[in-house]
Design a protein around this motif. Structure first.
Motif, mmCIF file in Angstrom:
data_model
loop_
_atom_site.group_PDB
_atom_site.id
_atom_site.type_symbol
_atom_site.label_atom_id
_atom_site.label_comp_id
_atom_site.label_asym_id
_atom_site.label_seq_id
_atom_site.Cartn_x
_atom_site.Cartn_y
_atom_site.Cartn_z
ATOM 1 N N VAL A 223 9.487 66.108 28.100
ATOM 2 C CA VAL A 223 8.059 65.021 28.434
ATOM 3 C C VAL A 223 8.679 64.533 29.737
ATOM 4 O O VAL A 223 8.073 64.405 30.243
ATOM 5 N N ALA A 224 9.804 63.779 29.849
ATOM 6 C CA ALA A 224 10.147 63.695 31.817
ATOM 7 C C ALA A 224 10.090 64.876 32.468
ATOM 8 O O ALA A 224 9.271 64.582 33.697
ATOM 9 N N VAL A 225 10.135 65.842 31.708
ATOM 10 C CA VAL A 225 10.128 67.635 33.054
ATOM 11 C C VAL A 225 8.482 67.804 32.770
ATOM 12 O O VAL A 225 8.252 67.774 33.906
ATOM 13 N N TYR A 226 7.774 67.799 31.743
ATOM 14 C CA TYR A 226 6.699 67.539 31.839
ATOM 15 C C TYR A 226 5.518 66.763 33.297
ATOM 16 O O TYR A 226 4.922 67.198 34.159
ATOM 17 N N VAL A 227 5.807 65.627 33.088
ATOM 18 C CA VAL A 227 5.623 64.593 33.127
ATOM 19 C C VAL A 227 5.568 64.888 35.800
ATOM 20 O O VAL A 227 4.692 64.243 36.233
ATOM 21 N N LEU A 228 7.111 64.533 35.312
ATOM 22 C CA LEU A 228 7.206 65.229 37.155
ATOM 23 C C LEU A 228 6.441 66.056 37.583
ATOM 24 O O LEU A 228 6.138 66.406 38.896
ATOM 25 N N SER A 229 6.986 67.277 36.861
ATOM 26 C CA SER A 229 5.818 68.444 36.787
ATOM 27 C C SER A 229 4.244 68.216 37.640
ATOM 28 O O SER A 229 3.913 68.660 38.220
ATOM 29 N N MET A 230 3.896 68.209 36.522
ATOM 30 C CA MET A 230 2.487 67.844 36.921
ATOM 31 C C MET A 230 2.155 67.152 37.445
ATOM 32 O O MET A 230 1.369 66.891 38.521
ATOM 33 N N GLY A 231 2.972 65.748 37.989
ATOM 34 C CA GLY A 231 3.150 64.978 39.841
ATOM 35 C C GLY A 231 3.448 65.693 41.138
ATOM 36 O O GLY A 231 2.434 65.413 41.849
ATOM 37 N N TYR A 232 3.944 66.345 40.586
ATOM 38 C CA TYR A 232 4.144 67.281 41.515
ATOM 39 C C TYR A 232 3.106 68.068 41.837
ATOM 40 O O TYR A 232 2.489 68.584 43.297
#
Length: 320
Positions: free
Chosen positions: A9-18
């Motif tokens: 979930v953290a990787v997903y959120v950070l990727s979307m934010g980037y």
């Protein structure tokens, strides 16, 4: 298991934010636009590919010299032009864009037909179209000599045609464009991350189609180009990762004519035509209900794709 899910979930959120807030200089108007047009489902996979892309290939637009073997295509550009124009004069592009034909049901380019854009596939991620071998044998023979071309097609845009601002969902390739019969005018251009590039006959360039881009042909002439997906230059871990990613693209094969192979994506999309027609009628008569059903359908599709893409990751997590 909880720790693994938290990391995902953290990787997903950070990727979307980037992708939403940091990548490139062009920005989505709103978070809603990003969620609708930015393909957030694929953000983690794409960010992994960005990370492993060679530094020389990270710009939004590159010269075709970035991939040496592409010079072969430019050296034979008139061969491609002649076969593409023969298709144009025979009405083949119009036939491909006929809603009654299987060729119309192209998930990747489904919205482009509205403005007169059309295409004719030559190859697509391991598949060479039989119609292309029959109608464009010289072009197919030239493409067969390349190791880095994942898929290729002829694409046409009429006078006054345009493609609205968008980005493509998959970062496994860079997009290749070579002018064949173009207006040779700066009024016919593509804008990639705020940088404009116009087409000239016999000239080529590459761009990263996962940056925001749009196309306009503000001239009175057709634009005919050779368009392809070229292997993204990557470090070796990325090349291994990309092999698995490209396997997904193989199910998206779309035929030009009935003689061609069809991927699962094309078959499913075509069979949904009756429901699409019902949806358009509902949109006309009851927009609120249409939006609710559209949200439910897109959400279900996203969950299915998410399961297909992340099942291997979950299995690895189970074994750790």
């Amino acid at each position: 298991m909880l720790l693994f899910a938290t990391v995902v979930v953290a990787v997903y959120v950070l990727s979307m934010g980037y992708v939403y807030a940091l990548r490139g200089r062009e920005r989505f108007v709103s978070l809603t636009e990003y969620l609708r047009k930015g393909w957030p489902l694929f953000a983690p996979l794409n960010c992994a590919l960005y990370l492993m892309t060679q530094r020389r290939a990270r710009a939004p637009i590159l010269g075709d010299e970035a991939v040496a073997e592409l010079q072969l295509l430019r050296g034979h550009w008139t061969t491609f032009r002649d076969e593409a124009l023969a298709l144009h004069h025979a009405g083949t592009f119009e036939a491909v864009a006929n809603p009654e034909a299987a060729s119309f049901y192209d998930i990747g380019f489904r919205t482009f037909y509205k403005r007169g854009w059309s295409k004719f596939y030559l190859t697509w991620y391991g598949t060479t179209h039989k119609s292309a071998q029959r109608l464009c044998p010289k072009s197919v023979a030239l493409l067969s000599q390349l190791k880095t071309m994942n898929g290729c097609m002829f694409a046409i845009l009429p006078p006054g045609g345009q493609l609205s601002r968008h980005l493509d969902p998959f970062a496994c390739s860079l997009r290749y464009h070579m002018g064949l019969a173009t207006p040779n005018d700066d009024a016919c251009f593509i804008s990639v991350d705020g940088r404009r590039q116009s087409w000239r006959d016999g000239q080529a360039f590459l761009f990263d189609e996962t940056f925001l881009h749009y196309v306009r042909n503000d001239t009175d002439q057709y634009r005919v180009i050779l368009m392809g997906d070229v292997e993204r230059p990557m470090a070796w871990p990325g090349r291994l990762f990309n092999k698995a990613y490209k396997a997904f693209m193989r199910v998206m094969v779309v035929p030009n004519t009935p003689e061609d192979a069809r991927g699962l994506g094309n078959r499913v999309f075509e069979r949904s035509r009756r429901f699409m027609a019902m949806g358009q009628e509902l949109k006309r008569t009851n927009k609120a209900r249409y939006k609710a059903l559209k949200f439910a359908f897109n959400g279900t599709l996203a969950l299915v794709l998410l399961g297909v893409l992340y099942l291997p990751v979950w299995l690895v997590g189970q074994m750790l």
